[in-house]
Design a protein around this motif. Sequence first.
Motif, PDB file in Angstrom:
ATOM      1  N   CYS A  70     -51.011 -49.295  12.954  1.00 24.19           N
ATOM      2  CA  CYS A  70     -52.455 -49.792  13.188  1.00 24.19           C
ATOM      3  C   CYS A  70     -53.481 -48.796  12.698  1.00 24.19           C
ATOM      4  O   CYS A  70     -54.472 -49.134  12.862  1.00 24.19           O
ATOM      5  CB  CYS A  70     -52.649 -49.996  14.762  1.00 24.19           C
ATOM      6  N   GLU A  80     -55.117 -49.002   9.646  1.00 22.80           N
ATOM      7  CA  GLU A  80     -56.149 -49.337   8.821  1.00 22.80           C
ATOM      8  C   GLU A  80     -57.255 -50.024   9.686  1.00 22.80           C
ATOM      9  O   GLU A  80     -58.408 -49.461   9.563  1.00 22.80           O
ATOM     10  CB  GLU A  80     -55.681 -50.774   7.986  1.00 22.80           C
ATOM     11  N   LYS A  81     -57.094 -50.681  10.787  1.00 24.42           N
ATOM     12  CA  LYS A  81     -58.266 -51.152  11.788  1.00 24.42           C
ATOM     13  C   LYS A  81     -58.672 -49.779  12.524  1.00 24.42           C
ATOM     14  O   LYS A  81     -59.975 -49.923  12.943  1.00 24.42           O
ATOM     15  CB  LYS A  81     -57.596 -51.874  12.733  1.00 24.42           C
ATOM     16  N   ASN A 127     -51.126 -53.121  10.743  1.00 23.28           N
ATOM     17  CA  ASN A 127     -51.571 -53.135   9.362  1.00 23.28           C
ATOM     18  C   ASN A 127     -50.844 -54.408   8.961  1.00 23.28           C
ATOM     19  O   ASN A 127     -51.335 -55.104   7.909  1.00 23.28           O
ATOM     20  CB  ASN A 127     -51.001 -51.858   8.720  1.00 23.28           C
ATOM     21  N   SER A 128     -49.657 -54.679   9.272  1.00 22.86           N
ATOM     22  CA  SER A 128     -48.633 -55.709   8.790  1.00 22.86           C
ATOM     23  C   SER A 128     -48.087 -56.909   9.975  1.00 22.86           C
ATOM     24  O   SER A 128     -47.995 -56.302  11.095  1.00 22.86           O
ATOM     25  CB  SER A 128     -47.574 -55.241   8.126  1.00 22.86           C
TER      26      SER A 128
END
Length: 279
Positions: A111, A113-114, A166-167
Motif C-alpha cells: 500500500c 503509494e497511498k 497499490n494493485s
Amino acid sequence: MSKKVSFQGVEGAYSHLAVQEFFPDAETVPCKTFELAITAAESGNVDYAMIPIENSAAGRVADIHRLLPKSDLHINFEHFQKVEHKLLVHPETQQDQIKKIISHEQALAQCSEKIQQLDYDILIGADTAGSAKYISEQKIFDTAAIASSLAAEIYGLKTVDESFANSSNNITRFYVMSKNENKDFDPDKTYISSFLFSVNNTPGSLFKVMGGFATNNVNMIKLESYNYGADFVITQFYCEIEGHPDQENTKFALDDMYHYCSKVRKLGVFEKSAYRSRQ
C-alpha cells in the motif's frame, strides 16, 4: 460435524478469511505462529491447517519453506485467496486526525503509494488483523490500520478506504494440510504433485532430473531452490508438477527423479484449484 482448522494470526487475518471461504462452516483456531498452526494439525487437535505459501505481490512466504521439510503434514488442497486491503480507523476517528498507519510490513509495502501520498508515519505491526485489534482495544484515534473487511467487522472499526492497495490483483495461495495423505486417483480430474528433493552431488544430476520430466511430457509448474546446512553446500529443491503419480507418464518421470536424487520427499498430491482455469 464441522471441521476444525488452524491458522496463523488473530481473528480477522487473511488466513482466517481463507478458512471461511474454503470451509464455510469450520471452527477456526487462531495460532500465534505458523509452527503452532502446523503442530495443531500434527497433534490431531484440528483437522486441517490453512498455511500461506506464496503471494502474487510479495513472493514466497519464507517461513513456510523452512517449516515444510520438518512437518509431518500432507498437502490436501490448494486455495487462492484475494487480498483486499482496507484502511480502517476507530469509529470515533475523524479523517483529519489520522497521523500514523500500522500493519504488517508486507501490507505496508503493498500500500506504499497511498501511504506516501498521505504522508503518514509508519508503524510496523506483527500482522494486519492484530493491528486492527490494537486500535480497537486501545481506543487509538490518530492511527489507521491496513487490514481485511473481516477484521473491520470483528473489531468494530470504520473503513475509510475500501481499496487501499497499490494493485487490485493481489492473491495469496494457501495449502490446506492435514495428517492424512490423498491417495485417491480420478482420471477425469487434474492433479498437482509436490516434492522436496536433493540431487546427487555429481555433474548434471539436476539436468537429468529435469530431462526425465521433459521426456515424459510432464509439465513442471514450480521449481525453487534453497540452501540448508551450515556450510551452504547442500541445495534442496521444491517442485510442483502437473500430474498424479498413478499416471503412467508421471510415474516414469518420478522414477528418474528417485534415481538421480539423494533425497526425495512427497509433500502431497492434490486436485488443481478451479481458480487456475481463470488464468
